[in-house]
Design a protein around this motif. Structure first.
Motif, PDB file in Angstrom:
ATOM      1  N   TYR A  19      -8.029 -59.551-100.460  1.00  0.00           N
ATOM      2  CA  TYR A  19      -8.405 -60.565 -99.472  1.00  0.00           C
ATOM      3  C   TYR A  19      -7.237 -61.471 -99.117  1.00  0.00           C
ATOM      4  O   TYR A  19      -6.443 -61.843 -99.983  1.00  0.00           O
ATOM      5  CB  TYR A  19      -9.527 -61.460-100.028  1.00  0.00           C
ATOM      6  CG  TYR A  19     -10.838 -60.772-100.257  1.00  0.00           C
ATOM      7  CD1 TYR A  19     -11.739 -60.564 -99.227  1.00  0.00           C
ATOM      8  CD2 TYR A  19     -11.191 -60.342-101.539  1.00  0.00           C
ATOM      9  CE1 TYR A  19     -12.957 -59.941 -99.447  1.00  0.00           C
ATOM     10  CE2 TYR A  19     -12.403 -59.715-101.771  1.00  0.00           C
ATOM     11  CZ  TYR A  19     -13.279 -59.519-100.727  1.00  0.00           C
ATOM     12  OH  TYR A  19     -14.480 -58.891-100.964  1.00  0.00           O
ATOM     13  N   THR A  20      -7.150 -61.846 -97.855  1.00  0.00           N
ATOM     14  CA  THR A  20      -6.343 -62.999 -97.488  1.00  0.00           C
ATOM     15  C   THR A  20      -7.107 -64.252 -97.913  1.00  0.00           C
ATOM     16  O   THR A  20      -8.299 -64.177 -98.273  1.00  0.00           O
ATOM     17  CB  THR A  20      -6.106 -63.067 -95.980  1.00  0.00           C
ATOM     18  OG1 THR A  20      -7.385 -63.231 -95.324  1.00  0.00           O
ATOM     19  CG2 THR A  20      -5.429 -61.801 -95.463  1.00  0.00           C
ATOM     20  N   TYR A  21      -6.463 -65.391 -97.867  1.00  0.00           N
ATOM     21  CA  TYR A  21      -7.159 -66.626 -98.230  1.00  0.00           C
ATOM     22  C   TYR A  21      -8.338 -66.877 -97.292  1.00  0.00           C
ATOM     23  O   TYR A  21      -9.429 -67.225 -97.739  1.00  0.00           O
ATOM     24  CB  TYR A  21      -6.197 -67.807 -98.186  1.00  0.00           C
ATOM     25  CG  TYR A  21      -6.809 -69.110 -98.657  1.00  0.00           C
ATOM     26  CD1 TYR A  21      -7.301 -69.234 -99.949  1.00  0.00           C
ATOM     27  CD2 TYR A  21      -6.878 -70.223 -97.814  1.00  0.00           C
ATOM     28  CE1 TYR A  21      -7.853 -70.429-100.393  1.00  0.00           C
ATOM     29  CE2 TYR A  21      -7.420 -71.413 -98.251  1.00  0.00           C
ATOM     30  CZ  TYR A  21      -7.908 -71.517 -99.539  1.00  0.00           C
ATOM     31  OH  TYR A  21      -8.454 -72.701 -99.974  1.00  0.00           O
ATOM     32  N   ALA A  22      -8.108 -66.680 -96.007  1.00  0.00           N
ATOM     33  CA  ALA A  22      -9.186 -66.904 -95.030  1.00  0.00           C
ATOM     34  C   ALA A  22     -10.367 -65.982 -95.304  1.00  0.00           C
ATOM     35  O   ALA A  22     -11.533 -66.397 -95.242  1.00  0.00           O
ATOM     36  CB  ALA A  22      -8.666 -66.704 -93.613  1.00  0.00           C
ATOM     37  N   ALA A  23     -10.076 -64.717 -95.633  1.00  0.00           N
ATOM     38  CA  ALA A  23     -11.155 -63.763 -95.901  1.00  0.00           C
ATOM     39  C   ALA A  23     -11.870 -64.089 -97.208  1.00  0.00           C
ATOM     40  O   ALA A  23     -13.096 -63.935 -97.312  1.00  0.00           O
ATOM     41  CB  ALA A  23     -10.593 -62.342 -95.952  1.00  0.00           C
ATOM     42  N   TYR A  24     -11.113 -64.553 -98.195  1.00  0.00           N
ATOM     43  CA  TYR A  24     -11.706 -64.951 -99.476  1.00  0.00           C
ATOM     44  C   TYR A  24     -12.654 -66.137 -99.280  1.00  0.00           C
ATOM     45  O   TYR A  24     -13.793 -66.131 -99.766  1.00  0.00           O
ATOM     46  CB  TYR A  24     -10.590 -65.308-100.455  1.00  0.00           C
ATOM     47  CG  TYR A  24     -11.048 -65.927-101.757  1.00  0.00           C
ATOM     48  CD1 TYR A  24     -11.822 -65.200-102.666  1.00  0.00           C
ATOM     49  CD2 TYR A  24     -10.686 -67.232-102.092  1.00  0.00           C
ATOM     50  CE1 TYR A  24     -12.228 -65.772-103.867  1.00  0.00           C
ATOM     51  CE2 TYR A  24     -11.085 -67.806-103.288  1.00  0.00           C
ATOM     52  CZ  TYR A  24     -11.858 -67.077-104.172  1.00  0.00           C
ATOM     53  OH  TYR A  24     -12.273 -67.640-105.348  1.00  0.00           O
TER      54      TYR A  24
END
Length: 206
Positions: A19-24
């Motif tokens: 995950y990217t941070y945004a996706a996390y």
């Protein structure tokens, strides 16, 4: 050991699926809307922790500030690194630390790239980085961007917080008691200890 002689910590394909941070953050929010958190174990307590953690991350996203020395160390970086973070939405320490890791990476002019993996979906990786025999998170794995070999690791929490936790557990504190004390410590520390320990690592990378 010569980095070229080390095996990669994980495959490029596995990293690409992280995950990217945004996706996390989006994952945690979506699960919360369903009354859930990350992981197979679900309970009202874990969901309550996750709800608090969303608030903690939002606060740190807005208010945490990097120390001037941190920005200087980031400016001095000459190579690129992958920051792979083992985490979960219900983990209070992760909520206090993950936003700081993200802020550091965002200020690195592309030298540091964060990717997030859920601990319980990656136990083979987690079990290579135990803390006193436990699967403590968050755990930061710093890897060479080109070879995905290990440079350094950090976590699950700053040394002072870790020592406080061990003292409280040794004294027989309940989970609620030591969680309150640890989060009180984080509030007073204002991310300084996390940044200072990561700064020491970054200065060795430059």
């Amino acid at each position: 050991m010569n980095p070229s002689a080390q095996p990669p910590v994980l495959s490029p394909e596995r990293l690409a699926g992280a995950y990217t941070y945004a996706a996390y953050r989006q994952l945690i929010e979506q699960l919360m809307a369903e009354g859930k958190t990350t992981g197979e174990n679900q309970s009202e307590d874990l969901t309550a922790y996750a709800r608090l953690n969303i608030q903690r991350m939002e606060r740190l996203d807005k208010k945490a500030e990097l120390m001037p020395e941190m920005q200087q160390a980031l400016n001095n970086l000459t190579h690129n690194y992958e920051w792979v973070v083992l985490t979960e939405g219900w983990c209070g320490d992760a909520a206090q630390i993950v936003p700081v890791l993200e802020k550091i990476a965002q200020a690195s002019h592309g030298r540091l790239r964060t990717r997030y993996l859920l601990r319980d979906e990656n136990l083979d990786l987690m079990d290579r980085y135990l803390t006193n025999g436990s699967r403590s998170i968050p755990k930061l794995l710093i890897l060479h961007a080109d070879t995905l070999t290990e440079v350094a690791t950090w976590g699950p929490r700053p040394n002072e917080a870790q020592n406080l936790l061990l003292e409280l557990k040794a004294a027989g504190a309940t989970h609620e008691e030591y969680a309150e004390k640890i989060h009180g410590w984080y509030a007073k520390d204002k991310t300084r200890s996390t940044q200072q320990e990561l700064l020491q690592i970054l200065e060795q990378l430059t």
